[in-house]
Design a protein around this motif. Structure first.
Motif, PDB file in Angstrom:
ATOM      1  N   TRP A   1       4.685   5.345 -10.991  1.00 35.03           N
ATOM      2  CA  TRP A   1       4.292   4.950  -9.638  1.00 35.03           C
ATOM      3  C   TRP A   1       2.806   5.196  -9.408  1.00 35.03           C
ATOM      4  N   VAL A   2       2.272   6.261 -10.004  1.00 37.50           N
ATOM      5  CA  VAL A   2       0.838   6.517  -9.912  1.00 37.50           C
ATOM      6  C   VAL A   2       0.077   5.386 -10.606  1.00 37.50           C
ATOM      7  N   GLY A   3       0.552   4.990 -11.778  1.00 36.60           N
ATOM      8  CA  GLY A   3      -0.083   3.889 -12.506  1.00 36.60           C
ATOM      9  C   GLY A   3      -0.056   2.596 -11.715  1.00 36.60           C
ATOM     10  N   LEU A   4       1.097   2.286 -11.115  1.00 38.65           N
ATOM     11  CA  LEU A   4       1.225   1.071 -10.316  1.00 38.65           C
ATOM     12  C   LEU A   4       0.298   1.123  -9.111  1.00 38.65           C
ATOM     13  N   TRP A   5       0.207   2.282  -8.465  1.00 37.20           N
ATOM     14  CA  TRP A   5      -0.676   2.427  -7.317  1.00 37.20           C
ATOM     15  C   TRP A   5      -2.129   2.177  -7.727  1.00 37.20           C
TER      16      TRP A   5
ATOM     17  N   SER B   1      -2.156  -6.970  -2.058  1.00 32.78           N
ATOM     18  CA  SER B   1      -2.108  -5.914  -3.073  1.00 32.78           C
ATOM     19  C   SER B   1      -2.429  -4.548  -2.465  1.00 32.78           C
ATOM     20  N   GLY B   2      -3.323  -4.510  -1.487  1.00 33.01           N
ATOM     21  CA  GLY B   2      -3.609  -3.260  -0.789  1.00 33.01           C
ATOM     22  C   GLY B   2      -2.403  -2.746  -0.018  1.00 33.01           C
ATOM     23  N   SER B   3      -1.670  -3.657   0.581  1.00 35.66           N
ATOM     24  CA  SER B   3      -0.469  -3.275   1.327  1.00 35.66           C
ATOM     25  C   SER B   3       0.613  -2.743   0.389  1.00 35.66           C
ATOM     26  N   PHE B   4       0.818  -3.438  -0.725  1.00 33.72           N
ATOM     27  CA  PHE B   4       1.794  -2.954  -1.701  1.00 33.72           C
ATOM     28  C   PHE B   4       1.347  -1.624  -2.309  1.00 33.72           C
ATOM     29  N   ALA B   5       0.035  -1.411  -2.446  1.00 28.82           N
ATOM     30  CA  ALA B   5      -0.460  -0.122  -2.932  1.00 28.82           C
ATOM     31  C   ALA B   5      -0.073   0.992  -1.965  1.00 28.82           C
ATOM     32  N   GLN B   6      -0.169   0.731  -0.668  1.00 31.17           N
ATOM     33  CA  GLN B   6       0.207   1.738   0.322  1.00 31.17           C
ATOM     34  C   GLN B   6       1.705   2.056   0.263  1.00 31.17           C
ATOM     35  N   ILE B   7       2.526   1.023   0.097  1.00 32.76           N
ATOM     36  CA  ILE B   7       3.975   1.232  -0.006  1.00 32.76           C
ATOM     37  C   ILE B   7       4.299   2.017  -1.274  1.00 32.76           C
TER      38      ILE B   7
ATOM     39  N   LEU C   1      -6.779  -3.823  -7.974  1.00 35.93           N
ATOM     40  CA  LEU C   1      -6.714  -5.263  -7.732  1.00 35.93           C
ATOM     41  C   LEU C   1      -7.181  -5.600  -6.323  1.00 35.93           C
ATOM     42  N   ALA C   2      -6.734  -4.818  -5.349  1.00 32.40           N
ATOM     43  CA  ALA C   2      -7.156  -5.043  -3.961  1.00 32.40           C
ATOM     44  C   ALA C   2      -8.668  -4.925  -3.817  1.00 32.40           C
TER      45      ALA C   2
END
Length: 123
Positions: free
Chosen positions: A51-55, A22-28, A61-62
């Motif tokens: 995208w801000v909300g998803l981040w 989840s941290g990796s997907f947050a970075q993407i 989560l991470a």
């Protein structure tokens, strides 16, 4: 903790993997957000809101998964395995963002993976 309340090692590793993923997907997501803002000036700000909300969700989560993992794993093992995030972020950037990754970069990623495997194997 007794045997009834102690989570299995597989559960603990799964939570750590969820934190890394989840941290990796947050970075993407964050990179995609910055790309969107750079391309679309004023209109991009409204497009960027989801995208801000998803981040925020992915980063939250991470963090929660990391805290849970730390309750059950030694930090001397868990923290070095966070380096697998470099592997995942690089792979996702190449696949999802069409970023070029050089051979030497992939070689370095391979070395990181070997180091993480040595740490994981020493448990």
């Amino acid at each position: 903790m007794n045997a009834d309340t102690t989570p299995s090692l597989a559960y603990s590793w799964g939570i750590l993997a969820a934190s890394i993923t989840s941290g990796s997907f947050a970075q993407i997501t964050l990179k995609h957000l910055t790309n969107t803002l750079a391309k679309k000036q004023k209109a991009g700000r409204f497009v960027a809101i989801p995208w801000v909300g998803l981040w925020i969700i992915l980063f939250g989560l991470a963090t929660v998964c990391w805290l849970i993992a730390l309750r059950h794993l030694d930090i001397s093992y868990a923290y070095p395995l966070l380096s697998l995030g470099y592997v995942l972020v690089t792979s996702l950037a190449a696949l999802l963002l069409d970023e070029h990754v050089s051979r030497s970069h992939w070689l370095a990623i391979g070395l990181i993976t070997c180091g993480a495997a040595l740490v994981a194997g020493s448990i």
